[in-house]
Design an enzyme around this catalytic site. Structure first.
Site, short mmCIF file in Angstrom:
data_model
loop_
_atom_site.label_atom_id
_atom_site.label_comp_id
_atom_site.label_asym_id
_atom_site.label_seq_id
_atom_site.Cartn_x
_atom_site.Cartn_y
_atom_site.Cartn_z
N CYS A 112 0.66 15.63 50.12
CA CYS A 112 0.51 15.79 51.58
C CYS A 112 0.93 17.16 52.09
CB CYS A 112 1.28 14.70 52.31
SG CYS A 112 0.71 13.05 51.88
N HIS A 249 2.62 17.39 59.33
CA HIS A 249 1.90 16.40 58.52
C HIS A 249 2.04 15.03 59.20
CE1 HIS A 249 0.39 13.93 55.44
NE2 HIS A 249 1.55 13.41 55.12
N ASN A 279 -2.39 8.44 57.56
CA ASN A 279 -2.00 9.56 56.71
C ASN A 279 -3.17 9.87 55.78
OD1 ASN A 279 -0.97 11.26 54.75
ND2 ASN A 279 0.87 10.04 54.34
N1 ACO Z 1 4.33 -5.19 57.60
C1 ACO Z 1 5.43 -5.92 57.75
N2 ACO Z 1 6.57 -5.68 57.09
C2 ACO Z 1 6.58 -4.65 56.23
C3 ACO Z 1 5.45 -3.83 56.02
C4 ACO Z 1 4.30 -4.13 56.75
N3 ACO Z 1 3.17 -3.42 56.62
N4 ACO Z 1 5.77 -2.87 55.11
C5 ACO Z 1 7.05 -3.08 54.77
N5 ACO Z 1 7.54 -4.16 55.44
C6 ACO Z 1 8.84 -4.77 55.35
C7 ACO Z 1 9.51 -4.51 54.01
O1 ACO Z 1 9.07 -5.43 53.05
C8 ACO Z 1 10.96 -4.70 54.39
O2 ACO Z 1 11.23 -6.08 54.44
P1 ACO Z 1 12.62 -6.67 53.89
O3 ACO Z 1 13.67 -6.05 54.76
O4 ACO Z 1 12.45 -8.15 54.07
O5 ACO Z 1 12.72 -6.23 52.46
C9 ACO Z 1 11.06 -4.16 55.80
O6 ACO Z 1 9.71 -4.15 56.30
C10 ACO Z 1 11.61 -2.76 55.87
O7 ACO Z 1 10.98 -1.97 54.86
P2 ACO Z 1 11.12 -0.44 54.81
O8 ACO Z 1 10.35 0.11 53.66
O9 ACO Z 1 12.58 -0.08 54.93
O10 ACO Z 1 10.37 -0.06 56.18
P3 ACO Z 1 10.36 1.29 56.93
O11 ACO Z 1 10.78 1.10 58.30
O12 ACO Z 1 11.02 2.38 56.12
O13 ACO Z 1 8.80 1.63 56.96
C11 ACO Z 1 7.20 3.03 55.81
C12 ACO Z 1 8.06 1.74 55.75
C13 ACO Z 1 6.26 2.89 56.97
C14 ACO Z 1 6.44 3.15 54.50
C15 ACO Z 1 8.12 4.23 56.03
O14 ACO Z 1 9.21 4.18 55.14
C16 ACO Z 1 7.44 5.56 55.84
O15 ACO Z 1 6.60 5.95 56.63
N6 ACO Z 1 7.86 6.34 54.81
C17 ACO Z 1 7.47 7.74 54.67
C18 ACO Z 1 6.09 7.99 54.18
C19 ACO Z 1 5.88 9.47 53.99
O16 ACO Z 1 6.56 10.32 54.53
N7 ACO Z 1 4.94 9.82 53.16
C20 ACO Z 1 4.68 11.24 52.95
C21 ACO Z 1 4.22 11.49 51.66
S1 ACO Z 1 2.86 10.45 51.17
C22 ACO Z 1 2.04 11.32 49.92
O17 ACO Z 1 2.41 12.42 49.58
C23 ACO Z 1 0.87 10.70 49.26
#
Ligand code: ACO
Length: 322
Positions: A112, A249, A279
């Site tokens: 990314c 990004h 993304n």
């Molecule tokens: N719907 C409902 N619940 C979900 C979903 C969903 N789509 N996805 C995850 N959850 C749940 C998890 O299972 C977890 O449940 P649990 O507490 O029962 O275990 C809870 O939500 C919290 O999970 P987290 O992973 O901590 O959720 P978070 O708030 O961090 O959001 C996300 C997840 C959206 C992926 C976030 O962490 C994120 O955006 N990360 C960064 C991504 C990024 O920067 N990428 C850049 C590089 S990508 C590349 O280079 C290809």
């Protein structure tokens, strides 16, 4: 001194729109969670038979439709994470499609951070005199690499292409400073290389789809966005208050908001397109820049900050006088 600048940009997105309701129908998730945790409302999905080359060429045609003449392009750089072929390069295929003879064409991947890594690399090529007119093409078909059973990643990614014409100018405007760093890490992985080659029987297996530890990536992204911004500003002798517009990004709205708050920029001065396109890796910054330009949000002379963070990990920034 010659400085690189983005002379023009265009984009292409596939027609098919996937909204959050679609994910409600295939996964244990809901629109409210996706919107509040990511900011994403829709993303685009390429046709099954639509290649990354075809999407990229459509973005190039849209650049030509803006009246841009590409006959004197001497360099094509394609920073994409998804590919039609290991080789020939996508850049070479575009060179052939444009009928360019005296041109060098190069693909690389920085996930990314691709847009910023390519912009910085092209800046060095232009400043050194190696290149004069550069086509930077980003084209990503991430939906082919999604694990549709993983609610933590499936909802995030979309397909798109951007084409940017980058050239030099000597009136003080253009790229002022750059920053790039990376670190080997397996928090985000896409297998299929020689370490874990794909065999015919497991092409659809989860091991060969995008794997990401979202929470760790999130924390690291906020930290390295901020560190990279500090370094690029220091290199240019500028401060946070000098930044007039921010093109980050597009991974997660909460990451963008946290960084904007730190820079002290109101969200009107930050380009956000992830609500529409999710993304789309290397194309994200180009989509966000194009949108800001179409809405006249960037004025001549504005100090514009571009920052990317991606798998690898990779991160970097570019500071440009528009
Ligand atoms: N719907 C409902 N619940 C979900 C979903 C969903 N789509 N996805 C995850 N959850 C749940 C998890 O299972 C977890 O449940 P649990 O507490 O029962 O275990 C809870 O939500 C919290 O999970 P987290 O992973 O901590 O959720 P978070 O708030 O961090 O959001 C996300 C997840 C959206 C992926 C976030 O962490 C994120 O955006 N990360 C960064 C991504 C990024 O920067 N990428 C850049 C590089 S990508 C590349 O280079 C290809």
């Amino acid at each position: 001194m010659k400085r690189a600048y983005i002379k023009n940009i265009a984009y292409y997105v596939p027609e098919k729109i996937l909204d959050n309701k679609y994910f409600e129908s295939i996964l244990d998730t809901n629109n409210e969670w996706i919107v509040t945790r990511t900011g994403i409302e829709t993303r685009r999905m390429a046709r099954e038979d639509e290649t990354i080359f075809e999407m990229g060429l459509n973005a190039v045609k849209n650049l030509q439709n803006k009246g841009v003449d590409l006959s004197d392009i001497d360099t094509i750089i394609v920073p994409t994470v998804t590919k039609d072929y290991i080789f020939p390069s996508m850049a070479g295929q575009i060179q052939k499609a444009l009928g360019l003879k005296h041109c060098f064409a190069l693909d690389f991947s920085a996930a990314c951070s691709g847009y910023v890594y390519a912009l910085n690399t092209i800046t060095a090529l232009i400043e050194s005199g190696q290149s004069k007119n550069v086509l930077m093409l980003c084209s990503e078909k991430l939906t082919k690499d999604i694990n549709w059973k993983d609610r933590g990643t499936a909802i995030l990614f979309g397909d798109a292409a951007t084409a940017s014409l980058i050239t030099g100018r000597e009136d003080g405007r253009g790229v002022l400073a750059m920053d790039m760093q990376s670190e080997p890490d397996l928090t985000i992985v896409l297998n299929g290389g020689s370490a874990c080659p794909i065999r015919a029987e497991d092409c659809d297996g989860a091991d060969f789809k995008i794997y990401m530890e979202g929470g760790e990536t999130f924390k690291r992204a906020v930290t390295e966005f901020s560190n990279s911004i500090d370094r690029v500003l220091a290199k240019a002798g500028k401060s946070l208050s000098d930044v007039k517009f921010f093109v980050p990004h597009q991974a997660n709205l909460r990451i963008i908001q946290a960084v904007a708050k730190r820079i002290g920029l109101p969200m009107e001065k930050v380009s956000v397109t992830l609500n529409k396109f999710g993304n789309s890796s290397s194309t994200s910054i180009g989509l966000a820049l194009n949108d800001a330009l179409e809405k006249n949000k960037i004025k001549d002379g504005d100090l514009v900050l571009f920052t990317g963070f991606g798998g690898g990990f990779t991160w970097g920034s570019t500071l440009m006088i528009w």
